[in-house]
Design an enzyme around this catalytic site. Structure first.
Site, short mmCIF file in Angstrom:
data_model
loop_
_atom_site.label_atom_id
_atom_site.label_comp_id
_atom_site.label_asym_id
_atom_site.label_seq_id
_atom_site.Cartn_x
_atom_site.Cartn_y
_atom_site.Cartn_z
N TYR A 143 0.66 -1.17 0.13
CA TYR A 143 0.06 0.17 -0.13
C TYR A 143 0.76 1.27 0.04
CZ TYR A 143 -3.99 -3.14 1.31
OH TYR A 143 -4.83 -4.37 1.53
N LYS A 193 3.61 -15.42 2.59
CA LYS A 193 3.76 -16.26 1.28
C LYS A 193 5.40 -16.36 0.79
CE LYS A 193 1.63 -18.01 -2.27
NZ LYS A 193 0.64 -19.07 -2.04
N ASP A 226 -2.48 -18.27 1.53
CA ASP A 226 -3.68 -19.13 1.32
C ASP A 226 -4.40 -20.27 2.18
OD1 ASP A 226 -1.18 -20.06 0.63
OD2 ASP A 226 -1.54 -20.76 -1.25
N ASP A 250 -5.07 -6.93 6.05
CA ASP A 250 -6.37 -6.34 5.39
C ASP A 250 -7.33 -7.18 5.39
OD1 ASP A 250 -8.11 -4.35 4.85
OD2 ASP A 250 -6.83 -3.52 3.05
N ASP A 254 -10.60 -9.15 8.08
CA ASP A 254 -12.17 -8.83 7.61
C ASP A 254 -12.77 -10.24 7.93
OD1 ASP A 254 -11.97 -5.97 7.37
OD2 ASP A 254 -13.12 -6.15 5.69
#
Ligand code: NAD
Length: 364
Positions: A143, A193, A226, A250, A254
């Protein structure tokens, strides 16, 4: 201790849930002999309406002078037609995070046993509810890295986002995860990852080294993003403290929020580099949800997320663990007794924002 708080209720349900949370803060401090000085300031749409900008200078000044910020939520349809850069969330919350270098987002994912019916997860998969904390790096990664969009010689268009992390950034967020884990089940799951990303390889090494050097009492598990997205739904109870970089956090936070039932229950803390006058971390504490314009002004909003944000503030910005726990226990007791706002009533009898706040206050 004398606590100086900047209160920024914001828009729509913001002032409603804040009105329920402040008496809880006042009561718990009075009981424990601490003193409170708080002042309320416009932010977001209220800032635009009353001062011409979403983060008025006087509000920022009050935040600078305070030990912590208690935030409601900002934005809504009234200001949706403004240019994006002037809209309440973008022009107040993000500058506040940037101004105070709030690099650590701490979001507890707590699904109380009595609220299992409100989760989309099958009850037999979460017999004891869910109790975890997501620690998300908030000021680095994709970001904030260099970005570009370029039209190439052949007419094609190329867009680039860059994921950048420094060792020092990973170390400081790891320290937040360690401190959080120490007050809990002492287990950190690092989500990354590392099979494809260089930054993830660095994360793995830095986190493992940091734990070895400073926190041998904490156990570490590593998990690819994942798999983590899947494991959160399959068996959320395996997580205690989930530590991850900005974008993964992020998304996962959620997912965690929805597993835990209602947004109206989810508090969050954004912590930074600065220390307050008492030597604790300066932070911004807010509900995870937004301004809920669909239920604003109807005494329907769940004040628990705002009240639990007060508990987070006492814990992180003042070291008042006993007081924080007493607020959390009062919320839990209220819900266990069947007193619930509509979002967590599972179709049963519901009380309003004011009654819910009063019930929690009475159980402190
Ligand atoms: P929202 O979180 O406001 O609402 C989503 C759903 O959750 C709605 O159905 C709402 O009624 C419900 N909900 C949220 N909080 C609740 C509570 N305390 N009690 C009961 N139900 C609750 O998300 P949205 O509708 O996408 O956004 C509305 C506005 O809020 C937008 O302007 C958005 O930009 C803003 N927003 C602000 C923040 C913030 O200030 N940190 C965060 C997210 C969204």
């Amino acid at each position: 201790m004398h606590l100086k708080i900047a209160v920024l209720p914001g828009d729509y349900i913001g002032p409603e849930v804040m009105a329920a949370a402040l008496p809880v803060l006042e009561a718990v401090l009075k009981k424990s002999g601490h003193t409170l000085e708080h002042s309320t300031h416009d932010v977001g749409g209220a800032g635009i309406d009353n001062h011409g900008k979403a983060l008025p200078d006087s509000t920022l000044e009050a935040c600078r002078a305070a030990d912590a910020i208690l935030f409601g939520s900002v934005g809504g349809p009234k200001w949706e037609k403004l240019p994006p850069a002037e809209q309440p969330e973008r022009a107040s919350l993000l500058p506040l995070r940037k101004h105070f270098t709030l690099y650590a987002n701490v979001r507890p994912g707590l699904l109380l046993k009595n609220l299992i019916d409100t989760s989309p997860i099958r009850p037999d998969r979460i017999p004891n509810g869910v109790d975890m904390v997501c620690i998300r790096e908030l000021t680095g990664g994709l970001y904030f890295g260099p970005k570009s969009t370029t039209t190439l010689a052949d007419g094609d268009i190329e867009a680039i986002d860059t994921m950048v992390y420094r060792k020092s950034e990973i170390e400081r967020i790891t320290d937040v995860a360690i401190a959080t884990a120490r007050g809990r089940r002492k287990h950190i799951t690092l989500v990354d990852k590392a099979n494809v990303l260089q930054t993830s390889v660095l994360w793995r090494k830095v986190v493992a080294d940091r734990l070895k050097a400073t926190a041998p009492d904490i156990t570490l598990a590593v998990m690819y993003i994942d798999n983590a997205a899947m494991q959160l739904v399959l068996k959320p109870s395996q997580f205690d403290v989930l530590l991850t970089e900005n974008m993964f956090g992020d998304i996962l936070s959620d997912e965690m929020a929805v597993i835990c039932g209602s947004l109206g229950m989810m508090a969050s803390a954004s912590l930074g580099l600065n220390r307050n006058r008492h030597g604790y971390g300066y932070g911004l504490f807010e509900p995870s949800g937004g301004t809920a314009p669909d239920i604003a002004g109807q005494d329907k909003a769940n004040p628990c997320a705002q009240i639990l944000s007060v508990a987070l503030m006492l814990r992180h910005s003042f070291g008042l663990e006993t007081e924080a726990k007493s607020i959390e226990a009062a919320v839990e007791k209220t819900i266990a007794e069947g007193i619930r706002t509509a979002d967590i009533a599972a179709g049963g009898k519901a009380v309003g924002t004011k009654a819910m706040g009063a019930a929690i206050l009475a159980r402190l």
